[in-house]
Design an enzyme around this catalytic site. Structure first.
Site, PDB file in Angstrom:
ATOM      1  N   GLU A   1     -75.607 -32.063   3.276  1.00 15.40           N
ATOM      2  CA  GLU A   1     -74.281 -32.665   3.160  1.00 15.40           C
ATOM      3  C   GLU A   1     -73.646 -32.935   4.523  1.00 15.40           C
ATOM      4  O   GLU A   1     -73.030 -32.050   5.113  1.00 15.40           O
ATOM      5  CB  GLU A   1     -73.350 -31.763   2.338  1.00 15.40           C
ATOM      6  CG  GLU A   1     -71.935 -32.359   2.199  1.00 15.40           C
ATOM      7  CD  GLU A   1     -70.980 -31.506   1.373  1.00 15.40           C
ATOM      8  OE1 GLU A   1     -71.367 -30.400   0.949  1.00 15.40           O
ATOM      9  OE2 GLU A   1     -69.845 -31.951   1.158  1.00 15.40           O
TER      10      GLU A   1
ATOM     11  N   LYS B   1     -76.115 -35.336   0.037  1.00 13.86           N
ATOM     12  CA  LYS B   1     -74.727 -35.350  -0.466  1.00 13.86           C
ATOM     13  C   LYS B   1     -73.843 -35.989   0.595  1.00 13.86           C
ATOM     14  O   LYS B   1     -73.303 -35.307   1.471  1.00 13.86           O
ATOM     15  CB  LYS B   1     -74.284 -33.922  -0.777  1.00 13.86           C
ATOM     16  CG  LYS B   1     -72.837 -33.799  -1.231  1.00 13.86           C
ATOM     17  CD  LYS B   1     -72.553 -32.460  -1.877  1.00 13.86           C
ATOM     18  CE  LYS B   1     -71.071 -32.303  -2.168  1.00 13.86           C
ATOM     19  NZ  LYS B   1     -70.783 -31.169  -3.052  1.00 13.86           N
TER      20      LYS B   1
HETATM   21  P1  13P Z   1     -65.131 -32.422  -2.999  1.00  8.69           P
HETATM   22  O1  13P Z   1     -65.773 -33.169  -4.137  1.00  8.69           O
HETATM   23  O2  13P Z   1     -63.806 -31.807  -3.354  1.00  8.69           O
HETATM   24  O3  13P Z   1     -65.129 -33.202  -1.732  1.00  8.69           O
HETATM   25  O4  13P Z   1     -66.056 -31.158  -2.725  1.00  8.69           O
HETATM   26  C1  13P Z   1     -67.427 -31.340  -2.691  1.00  8.69           C
HETATM   27  C2  13P Z   1     -68.024 -30.321  -1.823  1.00  8.69           C
HETATM   28  O5  13P Z   1     -68.861 -29.569  -2.248  1.00  8.69           O
HETATM   29  C3  13P Z   1     -67.585 -30.259  -0.429  1.00  8.69           C
HETATM   30  O6  13P Z   1     -68.485 -29.493   0.293  1.00  8.69           O
END
Ligand code: 13P
Length: 339
Positions: free
Chosen positions: A176, A218
């Site tokens: 991510e 992600k």
């Molecule tokens: P949000 O969908 O609130 O951005 O959170 C996703 C997430 O896991 C952030 O690390």
């Protein structure tokens, strides 16, 4: 490394009609969310709230749940481990393994994600507690003089080391790299920063010998900053996000599961749906939302036992809407019918 098994899990996480529930908010973040609905953040309240989500019908559209360290060790009121309840719902338990961000020295306004020390040992423990996948979040902010390439590279290198360790321990890494939507920049600046970030992340994943078939990406969507005077229509966000992904994400990656990042619930759903209608990418495209799945049930629950069914209905609705969006089958009319 059993790549076939990693690939099987990664594909299950992005199966059509399903996506990931990010329920891995740190103690600090839960406190903030609970304050907004007038609930004290006690261990019991955190447990009760998450248990109501994991026992709701909405889990039909949830392929996996990202848990926080406390949650993967917690039992439901009847003594069943919460991770077991997730499995019983036909979903995969996962775990956030990064330890949050710290300021990056000599780089004002930039942060680095920590948590690599002792990570292998923690992964072994989490696997024993039932985790099938992990998450590590890197944060890239946009400002007049940031991000620097050094910040992007340092965060990408940490993501790659984390991902390789996960795969070596039989766990699928969610990679991510989040480009934040704070600030007043326009959509094209977000495009450029996202492009540079993703190019660097995949270069580092290659150098670390991460098997792309056994991971899930992600990313953020390509959007204007929240304070930008020039907001973008759904179609432009979908087109520009897909374009940057096609330029940066190899076809070997099974799936892309977006973060919601502070978009409204409806924007997060409509934009995901628009991307799946456009299609044309080699990977599955779905959601890994926290706020865009949980804002409605949190408000409906407000910490009261008598509101549990209402909160579960609110969660089930958002999960169903995003499940449809993951197949390009959502429409705004479906939202109105439920209201
Ligand atoms: P949000 O969908 O609130 O951005 O959170 C996703 C997430 O896991 C952030 O690390």
């Amino acid at each position: 490394m059993d790549l076939a098994e990693l690939n099987r899990v990664a594909n299950a996480m992005v199966a059509p009609g399903r996506g990931v529930l990010a329920a891995d908010e740190s103690a600090g973040t839960v406190k903030k969310r609970f304050e907004a609905i007038g609930v004290e953040s006690t261990e019991e309240n955190r447990r009760d709230y998450r248990e109501l989500l994991f026992r709701s019908k909405g889990m039909a559209n949830i392929s996996g749940v990202i848990l926080f360290d406390e949650t993967i060790r917690q039992n439901a009121k009847d003594g069943t481990p919460l991770a077991r309840i997730i499995e019983q719902a036909g979903s995969l338990p996962g775990i956030k393994v990064d330890k949050g961000t710290k300021p990056l020295p000599f780089h004002p306004g930039e942060v680095i994600t920590e948590g690599l020390d002792g990570l292998r040992e923690r992964l072994v423990e989490y696997r024993g507690l039932g985790a099938k996948f992990c998450k590590w979040r890197a944060v890239i902010d946009i400002g007049p003089a940031i991000p620097t390439y050094y910040c992007i590279r340092a965060n990408a290198a940490a993501l790659a080391r984390y991902a390789a360790l996960c795969q070596d321990e039989g766990l699928v890494p969610i990679v991510e790299p989040e480009v934040l939507m704070d600030g007043d920049h326009d959509i094209d600046r977000c495009f450029a920063v996202t492009e540079k970030t993703l190019k660097t992340v995949f270069q580092e994943l290659y150098l670390a010998r991460v098997a792309l078939e056994g991971m899930v990406l992600k990313p953020n969507m390509v959007v204007p900053g929240k304070k930008s005077p020039k907001q973008a229509p759904v179609g432009e966000v979908a087109e520009k996000t897909l374009r940057v992904l096609k330029e940066c994400v190899p076809a070997a990656v099974p799936g892309i599961a977006f973060l919601s990042g502070g978009q409204s619930d409806l924007d997060a759903t409509a934009r995901l749906d628009a991307m799946n209608r456009l299609g044309g990418g080699p990977w599955k495209i779905t959601f890994s939302y926290s706020r865009a799945l949980q804002a409605a049930p949190q408000k409906a629950w407000s910490g009261k036992a008598e509101n549990v069914a209402k909160a579960q209905a609110a969660f089930t609705h958002r999960a169903a809407m995003n499940g449809l969006a993951s197949m390009g089958k959502w429409s705004a009319d479906l939202e109105k019918q439920a209201a």
